[in-house]
Design an enzyme around this catalytic site. Sequence first.
Site, short mmCIF file in Angstrom:
data_model
loop_
_atom_site.label_atom_id
_atom_site.label_comp_id
_atom_site.label_asym_id
_atom_site.label_seq_id
_atom_site.Cartn_x
_atom_site.Cartn_y
_atom_site.Cartn_z
N ARG A 14 37.31 43.95 39.63
CA ARG A 14 37.76 42.66 40.19
C ARG A 14 36.55 41.95 40.80
NH1 ARG A 14 43.01 41.96 41.05
NH2 ARG A 14 42.74 40.56 42.83
N CYS B 216 43.11 30.21 43.73
CA CYS B 216 43.17 31.47 42.98
C CYS B 216 44.40 31.59 42.07
CB CYS B 216 43.08 32.63 43.97
SG CYS B 216 42.54 34.14 43.17
N HIS C 282 39.02 31.99 48.74
CA HIS C 282 39.85 32.21 49.93
C HIS C 282 38.93 32.10 51.15
CE1 HIS C 282 42.99 33.75 47.30
NE2 HIS C 282 42.15 34.58 46.77
#
Length: 247
Positions: free
Chosen positions: A132, A95, A196
Site C-alpha cells: 500500500r 482517496c 489525508h
Amino acid sequence: MKELKILYLYPDILELYGDFGNIQVLRYRLEQRGIQATIIPYSIGDTPPNFSDYDLVFAGGGADQEQEILAQDLIQYKENMKEAVQNGVFFLLICGAYQLFGKYYKGVEGNLIPGLGIFDYYTEALADRKKRCIGNIVINTKLNGKETKIIGFENHGGQTFDIHTPFGDVLFGNGNKFGDHKEGFFLDNVIATYLHGPLLSKNPELADYIIQYCLHRKYQEDVVLEPLNDEFENKAREQLLNRFLHS
Ligand code: GLN
C-alpha cells in the site's frame, strides 16, 4: 450574512482516516469570517440531494468494503452530480471518494467496484494487500497561479491511472501510484486527492482557495478573505517541510 452550503457525503461510512477534520476546518475558517457554514450530511437512506443546490460537495476516504457498499447507492446520482460539476459546484474528494468518481476501482480482492465514470481515470489495487502507498506526502501545486506546497498523509492500495490533469507534482511520497511523479486530479472545480491529514488542517491556503472559489461563484463578486491567524499551522508546516524535504 453570507452562507456556504456544504454537502457532506457518507460521513458515517467514508470516515476511516479522519477526513471529517476537513469539514471542521472549513466550518472554522468560514465562521471566523462571519460566514455561515451550513453543512448537510447525506448517507444511504437519506432524502436524495440535488447536488446543484450546494456550493461544495465533500467526501472522504474508506476501506474497500465500505466503498463497495456505498458505490451501489452513489451510482444513482451520477447524472445529478455530473450536472453539478458542470454547473461549477466545488467537489473536494479524498482517496476512496476520489477513486469512485473515476471509471472503476478494482479492490485488493480483485472485485470490480463500478465508479461514477464522471472522469476517465481508473484505479486498481495491487493483489498483495501489504503493498500500500502509506506515509507522509508533499506535493507542489498551483492555486490561482501561485506555487503552493500541499502536505498530507497517504494510505491507499489503489493505484490510479490515466490522470491527465493531476493535482500536483510529488516532492515526497508516492502519489497516484508507486513511483508516480503526479498526485491526485484537479480540473476547475474538482480537487480529488489521496491526501489525508486531514488535508485542510495542514494546508490553510488550500482551504481558503476553496472558500474563495465558492464565495466568488455564489455571490459573483471578487472576494478578499480576511486573513486568519495561521501561526500554528504555518509553524507546523515549516517543521514538516523541513523534515520531509530538507533532511
Ligand atoms: N480502499 C481504497 C484503497 O485502499 C481507498 C483507501 C482510502 O480511502 N484511504 O486504495
